[in-house]
Design a protein around this motif. Sequence first.
Motif, PDB file in Angstrom:
ATOM      1  N   TYR A 323     -31.080   1.595  41.748  1.00 40.84           N
ATOM      2  CA  TYR A 323     -29.737   1.757  42.293  1.00 40.84           C
ATOM      3  C   TYR A 323     -29.725   2.979  43.200  1.00 40.84           C
ATOM      4  O   TYR A 323     -30.636   3.817  43.152  1.00 40.84           O
ATOM      5  CB  TYR A 323     -28.686   1.901  41.185  1.00 40.84           C
ATOM      6  CG  TYR A 323     -28.959   3.008  40.191  1.00 40.84           C
ATOM      7  CD1 TYR A 323     -28.639   4.336  40.474  1.00 40.84           C
ATOM      8  CD2 TYR A 323     -29.537   2.730  38.948  1.00 40.84           C
ATOM      9  CE1 TYR A 323     -28.887   5.351  39.564  1.00 40.84           C
ATOM     10  CE2 TYR A 323     -29.788   3.740  38.032  1.00 40.84           C
ATOM     11  CZ  TYR A 323     -29.461   5.051  38.342  1.00 40.84           C
ATOM     12  OH  TYR A 323     -29.707   6.056  37.443  1.00 40.84           O
ATOM     13  N   GLY A 329     -20.344  -1.327  40.660  1.00 38.95           N
ATOM     14  CA  GLY A 329     -20.657  -2.381  39.706  1.00 38.95           C
ATOM     15  C   GLY A 329     -19.705  -2.377  38.530  1.00 38.95           C
ATOM     16  O   GLY A 329     -18.696  -1.659  38.522  1.00 38.95           O
ATOM     17  N   THR A 330     -20.046  -3.177  37.518  1.00 40.37           N
ATOM     18  CA  THR A 330     -19.219  -3.325  36.323  1.00 40.37           C
ATOM     19  C   THR A 330     -20.054  -3.021  35.083  1.00 40.37           C
ATOM     20  O   THR A 330     -21.188  -3.497  34.959  1.00 40.37           O
ATOM     21  CB  THR A 330     -18.665  -4.758  36.219  1.00 40.37           C
ATOM     22  OG1 THR A 330     -17.919  -5.051  37.407  1.00 40.37           O
ATOM     23  CG2 THR A 330     -17.756  -4.906  35.008  1.00 40.37           C
ATOM     24  N   VAL A 331     -19.501  -2.221  34.185  1.00 33.39           N
ATOM     25  CA  VAL A 331     -20.194  -1.869  32.945  1.00 33.39           C
ATOM     26  C   VAL A 331     -20.227  -3.088  32.022  1.00 33.39           C
ATOM     27  O   VAL A 331     -19.187  -3.688  31.738  1.00 33.39           O
ATOM     28  CB  VAL A 331     -19.484  -0.700  32.234  1.00 33.39           C
ATOM     29  CG1 VAL A 331     -20.127  -0.419  30.880  1.00 33.39           C
ATOM     30  CG2 VAL A 331     -19.498   0.548  33.111  1.00 33.39           C
ATOM     31  N   ASN A 332     -21.425  -3.457  31.550  1.00 33.41           N
ATOM     32  CA  ASN A 332     -21.490  -4.576  30.599  1.00 33.41           C
ATOM     33  C   ASN A 332     -22.081  -4.193  29.247  1.00 33.41           C
ATOM     34  O   ASN A 332     -22.145  -5.024  28.336  1.00 33.41           O
ATOM     35  CB  ASN A 332     -22.223  -5.786  31.195  1.00 33.41           C
ATOM     36  CG  ASN A 332     -23.629  -5.473  31.658  1.00 33.41           C
ATOM     37  OD1 ASN A 332     -24.211  -4.476  31.247  1.00 33.41           O
ATOM     38  ND2 ASN A 332     -24.172  -6.324  32.517  1.00 33.41           N
ATOM     39  N   PHE A 340     -25.198   0.334  30.897  1.00 32.98           N
ATOM     40  CA  PHE A 340     -25.751  -0.827  31.585  1.00 32.98           C
ATOM     41  C   PHE A 340     -24.715  -1.317  32.595  1.00 32.98           C
ATOM     42  O   PHE A 340     -23.577  -1.625  32.223  1.00 32.98           O
ATOM     43  CB  PHE A 340     -26.089  -1.932  30.585  1.00 32.98           C
ATOM     44  CG  PHE A 340     -27.156  -1.535  29.594  1.00 32.98           C
ATOM     45  CD1 PHE A 340     -28.474  -1.932  29.780  1.00 32.98           C
ATOM     46  CD2 PHE A 340     -26.849  -0.747  28.490  1.00 32.98           C
ATOM     47  CE1 PHE A 340     -29.464  -1.559  28.873  1.00 32.98           C
ATOM     48  CE2 PHE A 340     -27.823  -0.367  27.575  1.00 32.98           C
ATOM     49  CZ  PHE A 340     -29.135  -0.772  27.772  1.00 32.98           C
ATOM     50  N   VAL A 341     -25.120  -1.381  33.863  1.00 29.82           N
ATOM     51  CA  VAL A 341     -24.188  -1.701  34.943  1.00 29.82           C
ATOM     52  C   VAL A 341     -24.693  -2.912  35.722  1.00 29.82           C
ATOM     53  O   VAL A 341     -25.845  -2.931  36.184  1.00 29.82           O
ATOM     54  CB  VAL A 341     -24.015  -0.504  35.904  1.00 29.82           C
ATOM     55  CG1 VAL A 341     -23.078  -0.867  37.052  1.00 29.82           C
ATOM     56  CG2 VAL A 341     -23.493   0.716  35.153  1.00 29.82           C
ATOM     57  N   LEU A 342     -23.836  -3.915  35.863  1.00 28.94           N
ATOM     58  CA  LEU A 342     -24.133  -5.065  36.718  1.00 28.94           C
ATOM     59  C   LEU A 342     -23.746  -4.694  38.144  1.00 28.94           C
ATOM     60  O   LEU A 342     -22.565  -4.529  38.460  1.00 28.94           O
ATOM     61  CB  LEU A 342     -23.349  -6.294  36.257  1.00 28.94           C
ATOM     62  CG  LEU A 342     -23.500  -7.559  37.123  1.00 28.94           C
ATOM     63  CD1 LEU A 342     -24.948  -8.045  37.140  1.00 28.94           C
ATOM     64  CD2 LEU A 342     -22.561  -8.657  36.644  1.00 28.94           C
ATOM     65  N   LYS A 347     -26.584  -7.989  42.124  1.00 31.48           N
ATOM     66  CA  LYS A 347     -26.237  -8.920  41.038  1.00 31.48           C
ATOM     67  C   LYS A 347     -27.213  -8.795  39.866  1.00 31.48           C
ATOM     68  O   LYS A 347     -27.410  -9.738  39.102  1.00 31.48           O
ATOM     69  CB  LYS A 347     -26.209 -10.379  41.533  1.00 31.48           C
ATOM     70  CG  LYS A 347     -25.352 -10.601  42.774  1.00 31.48           C
ATOM     71  CD  LYS A 347     -23.924 -10.134  42.582  1.00 31.48           C
ATOM     72  CE  LYS A 347     -23.092 -10.349  43.841  1.00 31.48           C
ATOM     73  NZ  LYS A 347     -21.736  -9.758  43.735  1.00 31.48           N
ATOM     74  N   ARG A 348     -27.810  -7.631  39.727  1.00 33.38           N
ATOM     75  CA  ARG A 348     -28.720  -7.363  38.616  1.00 33.38           C
ATOM     76  C   ARG A 348     -28.147  -6.246  37.752  1.00 33.38           C
ATOM     77  O   ARG A 348     -27.436  -5.358  38.242  1.00 33.38           O
ATOM     78  CB  ARG A 348     -30.099  -6.937  39.133  1.00 33.38           C
ATOM     79  CG  ARG A 348     -30.856  -8.012  39.881  1.00 33.38           C
ATOM     80  CD  ARG A 348     -32.169  -7.466  40.419  1.00 33.38           C
ATOM     81  NE  ARG A 348     -32.991  -6.887  39.348  1.00 33.38           N
ATOM     82  CZ  ARG A 348     -34.078  -6.159  39.567  1.00 33.38           C
ATOM     83  NH1 ARG A 348     -34.455  -5.897  40.812  1.00 33.38           N
ATOM     84  NH2 ARG A 348     -34.772  -5.687  38.557  1.00 33.38           N
ATOM     85  N   THR A 349     -28.489  -6.278  36.457  1.00 31.27           N
ATOM     86  CA  THR A 349     -28.067  -5.216  35.550  1.00 31.27           C
ATOM     87  C   THR A 349     -29.102  -4.097  35.560  1.00 31.27           C
ATOM     88  O   THR A 349     -30.305  -4.345  35.410  1.00 31.27           O
ATOM     89  CB  THR A 349     -27.895  -5.748  34.118  1.00 31.27           C
ATOM     90  OG1 THR A 349     -26.831  -6.704  34.102  1.00 31.27           O
ATOM     91  CG2 THR A 349     -27.550  -4.619  33.156  1.00 31.27           C
ATOM     92  N   ILE A 351     -30.031   0.043  34.198  1.00 26.93           N
ATOM     93  CA  ILE A 351     -29.751   1.036  33.162  1.00 26.93           C
ATOM     94  C   ILE A 351     -29.515   2.380  33.840  1.00 26.93           C
ATOM     95  O   ILE A 351     -30.398   2.906  34.524  1.00 26.93           O
ATOM     96  CB  ILE A 351     -30.917   1.147  32.167  1.00 26.93           C
ATOM     97  CG1 ILE A 351     -31.182  -0.210  31.505  1.00 26.93           C
ATOM     98  CG2 ILE A 351     -30.612   2.201  31.106  1.00 26.93           C
ATOM     99  CD1 ILE A 351     -32.426  -0.218  30.628  1.00 26.93           C
TER     100      ILE A 351
END
Length: 466
Positions: A323, A329-332, A340-342, A347-349, A351
């Motif tokens: 990154y 992104g969005t925290v998943n 962990f962020v998408l 479009k990948r997660t 760390i």
Amino acid sequence: MNLAQLAKDLPEDTNTVSNEVEFYFEDSDSSSKETLTEGQKYVLELLKTGENVFISGSAGTGKSYVLRKFIQQTSNVVVTASTGIAAVNVEGCTLHSLLSLPIGVIDEHIRLSDKTYNDLFFTAVAKLKPVSVLVIDEISMVRADIFAFVCNVIKYIEYKYSSRIQLVLCGDFFQLPPVVCGTDRKWIEKLFPNNRQAWAFNTDAWKRMNIKTVVLNESVRQKDSVFVEALNCIRTGDFSGLYFINSNRSTSDHTEQLYICGKNATANQYNSYELGKIQSPEYRFNIKICGNVQESDIACEKVLTLKVGARVLIIANDISKEYVNGDTGTVNAINNEQVFVLLDRTKRTVIVKKNTWEKYDYFAETESFKGVKGGKKIKIKKGIVGTYTQIPLRLGWAVTVHKSQGQTFDNAKLLHSEYWSCGQLYVALSRCRTISGICFNTPIDGREVLCSRDVINFYNRCLLED
């Protein structure tokens, strides 16, 4: 209307700034595979001559990039910036931190709280005396009194010790101006009666330093030439560029948009509101500070509050390049040590682990010449005087224009009705790579294109002298 056309409308100015300037126009067919553009190569060669240079240009032309290249190739260089965020980006320190400057206007006629003007002046002399090159990034936000103080110190060193210091400035005066507020305003108006906004270029000190201005104009951020032209129009106060912007911007809201606000309160309120809507456990990450780190040095959140599902903005680069600074992104998922962020971009997660920022200062060291009796040389060394560690994220529903400066986004929604200062609209618009990534509801009115006449005059004088 472009700068050349604006120049025709200017009245004759008997106080023309006596600075040389070169506007370097790029060949549109130049290879994008090269590390440096032809204009950037020219700037590097100019800097090597030892002249005082101001590297300017519109947003996304690689000013900071070429500056970093120069710094890597230069010894005895001290790197500073006007803000903590900018200092982190160039791996330097703030001008205030380097010279131990207090908050408020600095002048020999103003009573300072704990130190006299002479104390400040000779402390700065001792700090800069061994320096060969002084770099100031984001010069547009350096107030006139601070710039004049620094130049007076440099000139004193040159006169007293016959030791020259090359001054290298980087930035764009069409972007964010210096902050002048509260009681500082009356002093600025008294000290600089014709410079209400406290621009560095609009001082006698700028003239005395004989600064050569070079303007880069090839955008490496935006590739759409029509979009770039529209941005350049708005940058210079020409609202004709609004037709393209208003006609081609997106009007559709979607989850990946980052709101760019004019006020801290609005950004904070919107982030808090959106976070509160998420029904999941809350995680808090507290900053860890070691050593000499001041509030103004910190470029992250002191207390970061997150939830799974939160939108986030990444504020540091990853060593493994998973990154980059400015990614959204969005925290998943979250645990006590990492998030962990998408990513929207890939479009990948990824760390996101805790990041440690370093605060630098510069020290003089004496080195002996081998084989030369009594031969000594003073060199400047950069050292770490403090660190702070935090998860390199901010809530990513909204950010201010000031915190967005220097970053690049794929999607942003502009709350342009809040933009109150010269340069804010241009900075916000130029954060996105494409016009399709910019969204706002109501069309931008020509009256919202705020641009300082002093800045237009400055760049036009440079153009006329070329």
